[in-house]
Scaffold this motif. Sequence first.
Motif, PDB file in Angstrom:
ATOM      1  N   TYR A 112       0.818  -1.209   0.000  1.00  0.00           N
ATOM      2  CA  TYR A 112       0.000   0.000   0.000  1.00  0.00           C
ATOM      3  C   TYR A 112       0.855   1.264   0.000  1.00  0.00           C
ATOM      4  N   LEU A 115       1.435   1.739  -3.650  1.00  0.00           N
ATOM      5  CA  LEU A 115       0.201   2.110  -4.350  1.00  0.00           C
ATOM      6  C   LEU A 115      -0.184   3.553  -4.075  1.00  0.00           C
ATOM      7  N   LEU A 141      -8.101   3.260  -1.438  1.00  0.00           N
ATOM      8  CA  LEU A 141      -6.804   2.706  -1.050  1.00  0.00           C
ATOM      9  C   LEU A 141      -6.620   2.769   0.468  1.00  0.00           C
ATOM     10  N   ALA A 199      -0.568  -0.988 -10.782  1.00  0.00           N
ATOM     11  CA  ALA A 199      -1.240  -1.386  -9.549  1.00  0.00           C
ATOM     12  C   ALA A 199      -1.806  -2.799  -9.589  1.00  0.00           C
ATOM     13  N   ARG A 202      -0.022  -5.668  -7.826  1.00  0.00           N
ATOM     14  CA  ARG A 202      -0.010  -5.449  -6.377  1.00  0.00           C
ATOM     15  C   ARG A 202      -1.385  -5.732  -5.762  1.00  0.00           C
TER      16      ARG A 202
END
Length: 224
Positions: A112, A115, A141, A199, A202
């Motif tokens: 995270y 991201l 997120l 992204a 991930r």
Amino acid sequence: MINQDSDGLFEGDGEDRRELAWTESEWEKYLAEHDSDVRQYLNHYDQLTSTPDRIDEVARRMNWELEPVAEVQADESGSASANEEDDDAFDIEWEPYTLHRNPVYIATRALYVSLLANWKRIAVHPEHASPGLAMAVQASLYNGRENALQAVQALDLGDYALAICFFKRALRALNDSLAHLANPNCSDREMVTRYRDYALPRFFDLREIWLRVMGECRDAQGDR
């Protein structure tokens, strides 16, 4: 992975009311060391982005034992009495167990971090993403990260059912992130698509990690 014994962190008389033995400076050093674990995880992950089993390989590089939750829990229960006997032999170099040492916590936080950092580079430029899209993606997120980390906390408390509930919420937030990034109504479709391509692996790895742990939690509960 979870519920590591942390009795050596306390000192004093009585089982329920004991004072912390560490100072603020010692805790600051401890937290800084575990921030480096997150950076180390990301470094390994970035080196293995094209490797199919990257999450397992990163775990091996981090020297994590890939044991199911149920087995770890059983080992901890069996060693509880031994740990109590060792309290008197507490070493000043002993490092306490906290949530920050949990592999699921480190992996989730690390992914995270990447991201959010990369999305913020897009979100600060209205010509790349509208304010509405920027806020929606960032909120999803943060929501996914918060619920996943609360799930890890529930794991450490031994409440597998609660952990599963939080992981489900994290998965819903993850799906929200994907949906927002697929929205064609954005200022710079190319820039957002580029971020989405970055992204996706991930997101899928986070989902894989969470689903594995959820399965282990259900096994530990005897739901299967």
